[in-house]
Design an enzyme around this catalytic site. Structure first.
Site: not given
Ligand code: GLN
Length: 488
Positions: A81, A156, A180
Site C-alpha cells: 500500500k 482504505s 481498512s
Molecule cells: N474507514 C475508516 C476511516 O475512514 C477506517 C480507515 C482505516 O482503517 N484506515 O477512518
C-alpha cells in the site's frame, strides 16, 4: 481460471519454485503482464518499477539455484500500500501533497519482506492518508472492484484488496486504523488480517492515527495470510509501541487446530441495518461452526453504540497532529501561488489535501482545542477504556467472536461519497478491534445474489492471531470461497 499462474496461492507457487517448475522471474512477469492488461480497468496501482521488480526476482532465482531460499515466500511477489515506505520508490499516501515524494528509507516491514526474499511489486492505490471506505478519496484515481467494476472495492486499502483479488499480485500489505484491511478484503472476496496493536512494527508506515494503526497481510487464502504474517510480525526497536510476544509458527499451527472453542456472536451486530444476504451468509457460517462441534453463545457488546463516535474523535485528533508535518517545506508538493512563508503553509495544505482529509484535520483540531479538549478528546479516551473493558469482558467468556465484516456488500460508485456519515458506517463492525487493540480477520463466506463477495469477521484476544487464523482456516477448508475468482 485457477490454472492461471497469477491466481495460484503463494503456497502452491512456493512449491513450484522449489521444484523448478517455474522461476521467480516468470512469476513476476506473469503478474506484471496481468496488471498491464487489466489495471486500466481496476486502477489498483499508483506506480511500479518493473525493472527493479524483475531484478529482485532474478536475485531470488539465484538463491534458489544455490539451494538457499530465505523463506517459503522467497521469490513471491508482494505489493505494498502506498503509505508503507520502500526505499527509492514513490510514497504518496494517495495524496497530492506527497506527489513526487520518494522514500529515503525502508519501513521495518519492508526490510522484513526483503529478508524473507519477497519480490516487491508496485505501489498500491488507497484512500488519501487511509481516510475512507471506498477508495473514492484517492487523489489520483478510483479503484474498481474486480467483481463488478461499477462498484467500489472498499477502503482504505482498496488497491491492496483489488490487486490480490484480480491476480495483479500474489500478496499485499494494507493498513487498518478502523477497518481498512478487513472491509476491502470483504468487498473483494479475499482474506485480510488486522494484527493486534503492537504485533507489527509501524516504523515506516505514514501515520494516520498512531494509537490505532496497524499494518497487516492480505491474500487469497488463510495460509497465504498466515505465511506473510509470519515474516512481518515481531518486536522492533524502532517502534516503541511494538510488543514482545511469543510468535508461534502460524502456518504449521493452522492444521493442528484441535480443541473445540467457545465462540461468541454479538447480538448488537445482528440488529437493523444488516443486509439480509449478509445476515444469511453469517448464519450459515455460524451453523458450520456449531455443527463442527464448537459451542456458540450469544454475547452482548454493550458499548457498541459508542464505538463510532469515540473513534471519530480519537482518530481525527491524532490525524490532525500527525498531518501537521505536511507543510510544503519538508515533503513533496508546494503550492506555486505563494508570496511569503505563511502563504506556503496555507496554500500548500489548502491545495494539497483533499476534502475528506481536510474535514478530519478540522474535526481533530476542534476536539483538541483548549475549550473542547475535556468535553471531546478526554471524554472519548474514557469511553475508549469502557469499550476495551466491555470487549475484554466478553473475550473472558469466549475464545473468539464471529461477526459480519461489513453491513452490506460492495456498493456503486458515488452512492455514499457525498454523505460522510453513511460512509463512516461502513466500518461499524470493524472499528471496535482497533479501539481495543486486538486482532481480527476477514475471510469470504459467501456471495450475494448480485455476485458480490460477503465477508465474515473473526475477532480474537490480543496476540492470539494463531487462534483466529485456525478458525478461519477451518471454515475455508470446508468451503470453496478461496477458489472463486472474478472474471476480468
Ligand atoms: N474507514 C475508516 C476511516 O475512514 C477506517 C480507515 C482505516 O482503517 N484506515 O477512518
Amino acid at each position: 481460471m485457477d490454472d492461471e499462474i497469477f491466481f495460484k496461492s503463494a503456497q502452491r507457487l512456493s512449491a513450484m519454485l522449489d521444484r523448478r517448475e517455474i522461476s521467480s522471474v516468470e512469476l513476476a512477469k506473469a503478474v506484471i503482464e496481468r496488471a498491464k492488461q487489466i489495471d486500466s480497468k481496476i486502477g489498483a496501482f499508483l506506480s511500479f518499477d518493473e525493472a527493479k521488480t524483475l531484478r529482485e526476482a532474478e536475485e531470488s532465482d539465484a538463491r534458489r539455484k544455490k539451494g538457499r531460499p530465505l523463506s517459503v515466500l522467497d521469490g513471491i511477489p508482494v505489493s505494498l500500500k502506498d503509505l508503507i515506505a520502500e526505499k527509492g520508490q514513490p510514497l504518496t499516501c494517495g495524496s497530492k501533497i506527497l506527489e513526487n515524494f520518494v522514500s529515503p528509507y525502508d519501513a521495518t516491514v519492508t526490510e522484513r519482506l526483503r529478508a524473507a526474499g519477497c519480490v516487491l511489486w508496485g505501489r498500491l492505490n488507497m484512500d488519501e492518508f487511509a481516510m475512507g471506505s471506498s477508495n473514492e478519496n484517492s487523489a489520483y484515481k478510483p479503484v474498481a472492484n474486480p467483481w463488478n467494476i461499477g462498484c467500489v472495492p472498499g477502503g482504505s486499502s482498496g488497491g491492496s484488496a483489488a490487486a490480490v483479488a484480480a491476480g495483479e499480485t500474489i500478496l499485499s500489505l494494507g493498513s487498518d486504523t478502523g477497518g481498512s484491511i478487513r472491509q476491502p478484503a470483504a468487498f473483494c472476496g479475499i482474506c485480510g488480517l488486522k494484527p493486534s496493536y503492537g504485533a507489527v512494527s509501524r516504523y515506516g508506515l505514514v501515520a494516520f492515527a498512531s494509537s490505532l494503526d496497524q499494518i497487516g497481510p492480505m491474500g487469497r487464502s488463510v495460509e497465504d495470510v498466515a505465511s506473510l504474517f509470519q515474516v512481518m510480525a515481531g518486536i522492533d526497536k524502532k517502534d516503541s509501541s511494538s510488543f514482545p510476544f511469543r510468535k508461534p509458527n502460524y502456518l504449521a499451527g493452522l492444521s493442528k487446530f484441535s480443541s473445540l472453542k467457545r465462540l461468541g456472536v454479538p447480538k448488537e451486530y445482528f440488529q437493523g441495518g444488516l443486509d439480509s444476504e449478509v445476515r444469511k451468509a453469517l448464519e450459515n457460517a455460524i451453523e458450520f461452526y456449531r455443527s463442527a462441534g464448537h459451542e456458540i453463545v450469544e454475547v452482548s457488546l454493550e458499548m457498541t453504540k459508542y464505538v463510532m463516535p469515540a473513534y471519530y474523535i480519537i482518530a481525527t485528533a491524532e490525524a490532525s497532529s500527525n498531518l501537521a508535518r505536511f507543510d510544503g517545506i519538508r515533503y513533496g508538493f508546494r503550492s506555486k501561488a505563494t508570496s511569503n512563508a505563511i502563504d506556503i503553509y496555507f496554500k500548500t495544505r489548502g491545495e494539497g489535501f483533499g476534502e475528506e482529509v481536510k474535514r478530519r484535520i478540522m474535526l481533530g483540531t476542534y476536539v483538541l482545542s483548549n475549550e473542547n479538549f475535556d468535553s471531546y478528546y478526554r471524554h472519548a479516551q474514557k469511553v475508549r477504556t469502557l469499550i476495551r473493558n466491555d470487549f475484554m469482558r466478553v473475550l473472558g467468556e469466549v475464545n473468539a467472536i464471529i461477526a459480519p465484516t461489513t453491513p452490506t456488500v460492495a456498493f456503486e460508485f458515488g452512492k455514499k461519497k457525498f454523505d460522510p456519515l453513511q460512509m463512516y458506517l461502513c466500518d461499524i463492525f470493524t472499528v471496535q478491534a482497533n479501539m481495543v487493540g486486538t486482532c481480527g480477520i476477514s475471510i469470504p463466506c459467501g456471495m450475494s445474489s448480485t455476485n458480490l463477495p460477503i465477508g465474515m469477521q473473526i475477532l480474537g484476544k490480543p496476540f492470539k492471531e494463531h487462534e483466529i487464523l485456525s478458525l478461519a482456516y477451518e471454515f475455508e477448508s470446508a468451503h470453496g470461497c478461496k477458489n472463486l475468482h472474478p472474471k476480468i
